[in-house]
Write a protein that holds these residues in place. Structure first.
Motif, mmCIF file in Angstrom:
data_model
loop_
_atom_site.group_PDB
_atom_site.id
_atom_site.type_symbol
_atom_site.label_atom_id
_atom_site.label_comp_id
_atom_site.label_asym_id
_atom_site.label_seq_id
_atom_site.Cartn_x
_atom_site.Cartn_y
_atom_site.Cartn_z
ATOM 1 N N GLU A 29 0.795 -1.232 0.000
ATOM 2 C CA GLU A 29 0.000 0.000 0.000
ATOM 3 C C GLU A 29 0.823 1.276 0.000
ATOM 4 O O GLU A 29 0.297 2.347 0.292
ATOM 5 N N ARG A 30 2.106 1.196 -0.314
ATOM 6 C CA ARG A 30 2.958 2.388 -0.218
ATOM 7 C C ARG A 30 3.613 2.713 -1.544
ATOM 8 O O ARG A 30 3.838 1.837 -2.379
ATOM 9 N N VAL A 31 3.914 3.983 -1.733
ATOM 10 C CA VAL A 31 4.717 4.425 -2.862
ATOM 11 C C VAL A 31 6.166 4.564 -2.399
ATOM 12 O O VAL A 31 6.413 4.683 -1.194
ATOM 13 N N PRO A 32 7.139 4.529 -3.312
ATOM 14 C CA PRO A 32 6.986 4.558 -4.760
ATOM 15 C C PRO A 32 6.621 3.201 -5.351
ATOM 16 O O PRO A 32 6.997 2.161 -4.829
ATOM 17 N N VAL A 33 5.900 3.273 -6.468
ATOM 18 C CA VAL A 33 5.572 2.096 -7.266
ATOM 19 C C VAL A 33 5.950 2.410 -8.703
ATOM 20 O O VAL A 33 5.652 3.491 -9.211
ATOM 21 N N LEU A 34 6.612 1.475 -9.346
ATOM 22 C CA LEU A 34 6.962 1.601 -10.758
ATOM 23 C C LEU A 34 6.236 0.510 -11.530
ATOM 24 O O LEU A 34 6.278 -0.661 -11.143
ATOM 25 N N LEU A 41 6.442 -2.890 -9.401
ATOM 26 C CA LEU A 41 7.462 -2.943 -8.367
ATOM 27 C C LEU A 41 7.225 -1.848 -7.346
ATOM 28 O O LEU A 41 6.778 -0.761 -7.694
ATOM 29 N N HIS A 42 7.564 -2.149 -6.099
ATOM 30 C CA HIS A 42 7.535 -1.119 -5.061
ATOM 31 C C HIS A 42 8.875 -1.146 -4.333
ATOM 32 O O HIS A 42 9.643 -2.091 -4.476
ATOM 33 N N ASP A 43 9.136 -0.090 -3.577
ATOM 34 C CA ASP A 43 10.358 0.076 -2.799
ATOM 35 C C ASP A 43 11.487 0.581 -3.700
ATOM 36 O O ASP A 43 11.793 -0.002 -4.743
ATOM 37 N N SER A 44 12.103 1.681 -3.287
ATOM 38 C CA SER A 44 13.133 2.321 -4.107
ATOM 39 C C SER A 44 14.292 1.386 -4.436
ATOM 40 O O SER A 44 14.805 1.390 -5.565
ATOM 41 N N TRP A 45 14.741 0.615 -3.450
ATOM 42 C CA TRP A 45 15.873 -0.282 -3.703
ATOM 43 C C TRP A 45 15.524 -1.324 -4.752
ATOM 44 O O TRP A 45 16.301 -1.577 -5.681
ATOM 45 N N ARG A 46 14.352 -1.923 -4.639
ATOM 46 C CA ARG A 46 13.941 -2.937 -5.624
ATOM 47 C C ARG A 46 13.790 -2.333 -7.005
ATOM 48 O O ARG A 46 14.143 -2.963 -8.012
ATOM 49 N N ILE A 47 13.274 -1.119 -7.044
ATOM 50 C CA ILE A 47 13.131 -0.437 -8.335
ATOM 51 C C ILE A 47 14.504 -0.181 -8.954
ATOM 52 O O ILE A 47 14.712 -0.406 -10.147
ATOM 53 N N ALA A 48 15.444 0.291 -8.156
ATOM 54 C CA ALA A 48 16.791 0.549 -8.670
ATOM 55 C C ALA A 48 17.435 -0.732 -9.194
ATOM 56 O O ALA A 48 18.056 -0.734 -10.262
ATOM 57 N N ARG A 49 17.302 -1.821 -8.448
ATOM 58 C CA ARG A 49 17.865 -3.101 -8.890
ATOM 59 C C ARG A 49 17.214 -3.554 -10.189
ATOM 60 O O ARG A 49 17.877 -4.075 -11.086
ATOM 61 N N TYR A 50 15.912 -3.350 -10.316
ATOM 62 C CA TYR A 50 15.200 -3.716 -11.543
ATOM 63 C C TYR A 50 15.711 -2.892 -12.726
ATOM 64 O O TYR A 50 15.954 -3.436 -13.813
ATOM 65 N N LEU A 51 15.876 -1.590 -12.521
ATOM 66 C CA LEU A 51 16.379 -0.743 -13.606
ATOM 67 C C LEU A 51 17.775 -1.173 -14.032
ATOM 68 O O LEU A 51 18.103 -1.186 -15.222
ATOM 69 N N ASN A 75 21.605 2.717 1.575
ATOM 70 C CA ASN A 75 20.153 2.745 1.444
ATOM 71 C C ASN A 75 19.485 2.362 2.763
ATOM 72 O O ASN A 75 18.517 2.994 3.207
ATOM 73 N N SER A 76 20.015 1.329 3.421
ATOM 74 C CA SER A 76 19.457 0.894 4.699
ATOM 75 C C SER A 76 19.654 1.948 5.778
ATOM 76 O O SER A 76 18.762 2.196 6.599
ATOM 77 N N TRP A 77 20.822 2.597 5.783
ATOM 78 C CA TRP A 77 21.076 3.678 6.747
ATOM 79 C C TRP A 77 20.102 4.834 6.512
ATOM 80 O O TRP A 77 19.541 5.390 7.471
ATOM 81 N N ALA A 78 19.874 5.170 5.249
ATOM 82 C CA ALA A 78 18.946 6.261 4.940
ATOM 83 C C ALA A 78 17.535 5.923 5.417
ATOM 84 O O ALA A 78 16.824 6.785 5.959
ATOM 85 N N ASP A 79 17.120 4.674 5.235
ATOM 86 C CA ASP A 79 15.774 4.264 5.633
ATOM 87 C C ASP A 79 15.601 4.202 7.149
ATOM 88 O O ASP A 79 14.544 4.573 7.675
#
Length: 205
Positions: A29-34, A41-51, A75-79
């Motif tokens: 239920e959360r953004v970002p979604v690509l 896909l959701h979650d910035s890290w997963r999106i980056a890995r997909y790209l 990424n984990s530290w930022a989150d």
């Protein structure tokens, strides 16, 4: 920023907190979604890995396997450290920038997690001081190099910059002092990729 880094364009669609059904196909239920074709896909890290995997011919987001592992740590530290510290500073300003249909939901749900938003506003100076301690590792690193990734930015920079960008777009509070190396780094990233981030809309002008 990851899309811009790779020279890719995605259509941005407006979304409200109460419109969770619109992103149900992502499985959460959360953004970002690509959405790319039939892939959600959701979650910035997963999106980056997909790209990175889907567009290997475009500029790399990670400097090899070691660079990806370090970017994942950043990424984990930022989150887990940076985002909570920024949240306590700016969250009282967010309701003012929301659509009427979202405002009550946002205030109720966030106060269940964080307590009174007014109390957070009243303690803003202390929360700013706490944030500036959290970003001490950034300050030390960026005194000696222009980006976290070295001479040019990569996903490690974007993972951290995204938190500051969120604050810039939703709150009038300046998180960084002008003489802070982190401030200069943020300015460089605002100007990166043709000023892509600097052109983003801001709720408070």
């Amino acid at each position: 920023m990851a899309l811009a880094h790779k020279g890719l364009h995605a259509e941005g669609l407006p979304w409200r907190f109460i419109e969770k059904s619109r992103i149900a196909a992502s499985g959460q239920e959360r953004v970002p979604v690509l959405v790319h074709g039939d892939t959600w896909l959701h979650d910035s890290w997963r999106i980056a890995r997909y790209l990175e995997d889907t567009f290997p011919d475009r500029p790399a987001l990670f400097a090899g396997p070691g660079g990806e592992a370090l970017a994942r740590f950043v990424n984990s530290w930022a989150d887990t450290a940076l985002a909570p510290a920024i949240t306590k500073v700016i969250i009282p300003d967010i309701p003012d920038g929301l659509h009427d249909g979202d405002r009550a939901y946002f205030v109720e749900s966030r106060e269940q997690r964080l307590g009174s938003l007014q109390a957070l506003r009243d303690d803003r100076v202390q929360h700013l001081d706490a944030l500036r301690k959290v970003i001490l590792p950034l300050r030390h690193t960026l005194r000696d190099q222009p980006y976290l990734a070295g001479d040019t930015p990569d996903y490690a920079d974007y993972a951290v910059f995204g938190m500051f960008m969120w604050a810039r777009c939703i709150s009038p509070v300046e998180l960084l002092q002008a003489d802070d190396p982190v401030h200069a780094w943020r300015e460089r990233l605002l100007d990166a990729h043709g000023g892509h981030a600097r052109a983003a809309r801001r709720a408070h002008g």
